[in-house]
Design an enzyme around this catalytic site. Sequence first.
Site, PDB file in Angstrom:
ATOM      1  N   HIS A  14      -3.799   3.420  -3.635  1.00  0.00           N
ATOM      2  CA  HIS A  14      -3.994   2.983  -2.252  1.00  0.00           C
ATOM      3  C   HIS A  14      -3.315   1.650  -1.962  1.00  0.00           C
ATOM      4  CE1 HIS A  14      -6.046   1.997   1.550  1.00  0.00           C
ATOM      5  NE2 HIS A  14      -6.152   0.786   1.041  1.00  0.00           N
ATOM      6  N   HIS A  39     -29.666 -14.405  23.697  1.00  0.00           N
ATOM      7  CA  HIS A  39     -28.667 -14.293  24.754  1.00  0.00           C
ATOM      8  C   HIS A  39     -28.112 -15.654  25.190  1.00  0.00           C
ATOM      9  CE1 HIS A  39     -30.006 -10.220  24.818  1.00  0.00           C
ATOM     10  NE2 HIS A  39     -29.327  -9.903  25.902  1.00  0.00           N
ATOM     11  N   PRO A  64      -6.244  -4.511  10.914  1.00  0.00           N
ATOM     12  CA  PRO A  64      -7.703  -4.456  11.009  1.00  0.00           C
ATOM     13  C   PRO A  64      -8.103  -3.035  11.418  1.00  0.00           C
ATOM     14  CG  PRO A  64      -6.820  -6.376  12.166  1.00  0.00           C
ATOM     15  CD  PRO A  64      -5.658  -5.491  11.840  1.00  0.00           C
ATOM     16  N   GLU A  88     -18.361  -3.498  23.605  1.00  0.00           N
ATOM     17  CA  GLU A  88     -17.550  -4.719  23.753  1.00  0.00           C
ATOM     18  C   GLU A  88     -16.288  -4.708  22.901  1.00  0.00           C
ATOM     19  OE1 GLU A  88     -21.401  -6.250  25.482  1.00  0.00           O
ATOM     20  OE2 GLU A  88     -20.852  -4.906  23.849  1.00  0.00           O
ATOM     21  N   HIS A 103       0.836  -1.194   0.000  1.00  0.00           N
ATOM     22  CA  HIS A 103       0.000   0.000   0.000  1.00  0.00           C
ATOM     23  C   HIS A 103       0.876   1.251   0.000  1.00  0.00           C
ATOM     24  CE1 HIS A 103      -2.441  -3.274   1.627  1.00  0.00           C
ATOM     25  NE2 HIS A 103      -3.518  -2.596   1.260  1.00  0.00           N
TER      26      HIS A 103
END
Length: 653
Positions: A262, A467, A117, A405, A28
């Site tokens: 990119h 759940h 990520p 979370e 990149h």
Amino acid sequence: MNTKALEKVALSVRSLSMDAIQKANSGHPGLPLGAAELGAILYGEILRHDPSDPAWVDRDRFVLSAGHGSMFLYSLLHMSGYPITLDDIKSFRQIGSPCAGHPEYGAAPGIETTTGPLGQGIATAVGMAIAESYLASRFNTPAHQIINHYTYTLVGDGCLQEGVAAESSSLAGHLKLGKLIAFYDSNKITIDGSTDLSFTEDVAKRYEAYGWQVLKGSMYNFDEIASLVAQAKAETNKPSLIILTSIIGKGAPNKQGNHSVHGAPLGADEIAAARKALGIPGDFYVAPEAVEYFAAKRQEWKKTRTEWQAQFEAWSRANPDKRSEWDAYFSSTPKPFTPPSFALGEKIATRTASNKVLVEAARGIPNLVGGSADLQSPNAVALPEVGVFSPANRNGRYIHFGIREFGMAAISNGIQLHGGLRAFCATFLVFADYLRPALRLSALMKQPVIYVLTHDSIYIGEDGPTHQPVEHLASLRAIPNVRVLRPADAEETALAWTMALERTDGPTVLALTRQNVPVFAKADPDWQETIRTGAYIVKKSSGTPDVVLIATGSEVSLALAAAEKIQGKQVQVVSMISRELFEQQPEAVQNAIVPSGVRRVVVEAGSRMGWEGWAKREDILSVDRFGESGPGDKVAEHLGFTVDALVSIINRA
């Protein structure tokens, strides 16, 4: 500030980056070419660091959140004096090279975390800033500021589109982390094209709403960048987002500003054009002025770090008690603690037992910090004795992460990576789906973050199938280097915490019950040692067993109840607290607990996936469908998950 030398550093970043990517035929180039000036001033003038001691505790941290632009980082580490050689750069993206496709923690000093990520980098940086703030409060004195550093991160448009960046940035603003500074490479280009395709929000207003200071300038003005950083440092009650307008792939005359630059090599023709436009004489060029500049800087950095060391030694002499505590915080050997004891026959949920153990652990381990995703009571992770980390109390060890979370887990990685602290975080097991990418990075980076995941099966009952976790244990066990511990009673829970805290090479998941389970007798007199293999014998058969009944967690009690009802067969019950840990044991150890050649029956209130290696499909009592809403025991009965069903399987042959 020697702007002429910095220009040569930026030129060298562009040269090394485009050539390494071209040689690898992948990578990149857009970011390193477009942000080279920031890199030059960041590593040359802004960062407080010393490549001769890259583990220096009070160094500034830099996180390349936009990890795809990894050659930006490798080029600067190489030039500034970290142990990344030109040959390493020439082997970019090749097996064994520290210059991997995306930065990998541990591959080389100076790489503070694994990124790639998108969004997780800035979240990790938030964790590092939390750690800095806590340690400063804990150890600094009016006479000696031994913890006083900044956390910097470089984010792109892609990072700021990811939800984890929003989660963590929101919390950072709430916590008023004034020593967190994010540079935003605002080039308005992503892989598909212009950000206008999908991203037209006002980022500045969003971050102002989070409680950040927002500053704006040009990527290509050294004096302006220095001034903006000074303004960011002057604002001590807000993190700062410095928006730098840039041109992706700057220096590649025919491709700059276009999305094609990119994530693909420039190509031989464009590299030739770029060299001509920039005045680069050859491949893998590092300007002599850049070499000279960093050689001088290394002496300055070493002097700064040496001065800090003298201050640290003076602080140690003046504060022997604090120094002793410091050594405990930064020791590589986990401090032992005394867990509570539980009575045989006592019925207690493993989440509740876990809280009793955690409170004792926090008393004995002064650097244990963490919290939950707005589930302090249901997760049973309250630590009333240690205080809450907040803008008013930087010395608190409990963190209210809010309903975030993914952000929570990535922030916990940052706390752990910073050094000096031991991190845990908590939510319901079913919401491991929200945090899994950060848990995966915990495992990849070998960071011993502890994940307390409660409400671990259909037995949670009335909350229903949304759940009730079914596939989650299997999915977590599938992640390499994640250790899943599912204790069967309160005594096992105490050992599970001990095992988790002793682990230093990766994350541990504690899967805990909402419902009460009895503390049962253990046939193995040495079970507290044997359990460290991942399994032990709870009920021993007389002689060679006809059936070995393998169970985990709350199902061990179910297995014991079933074994009592079996007539005419010798049944041995095994509690397998960690299947993956047990599978790592030598064959002799495994055979001593689960003899080879003996029929095996498995019971676990979750997906059978992965258990097929231990028993025939028809010998596995599992839950392979979504649950139902109702009382937990009624849900289990409705799904055919009962003692009688297990007895029927055992008696089948």
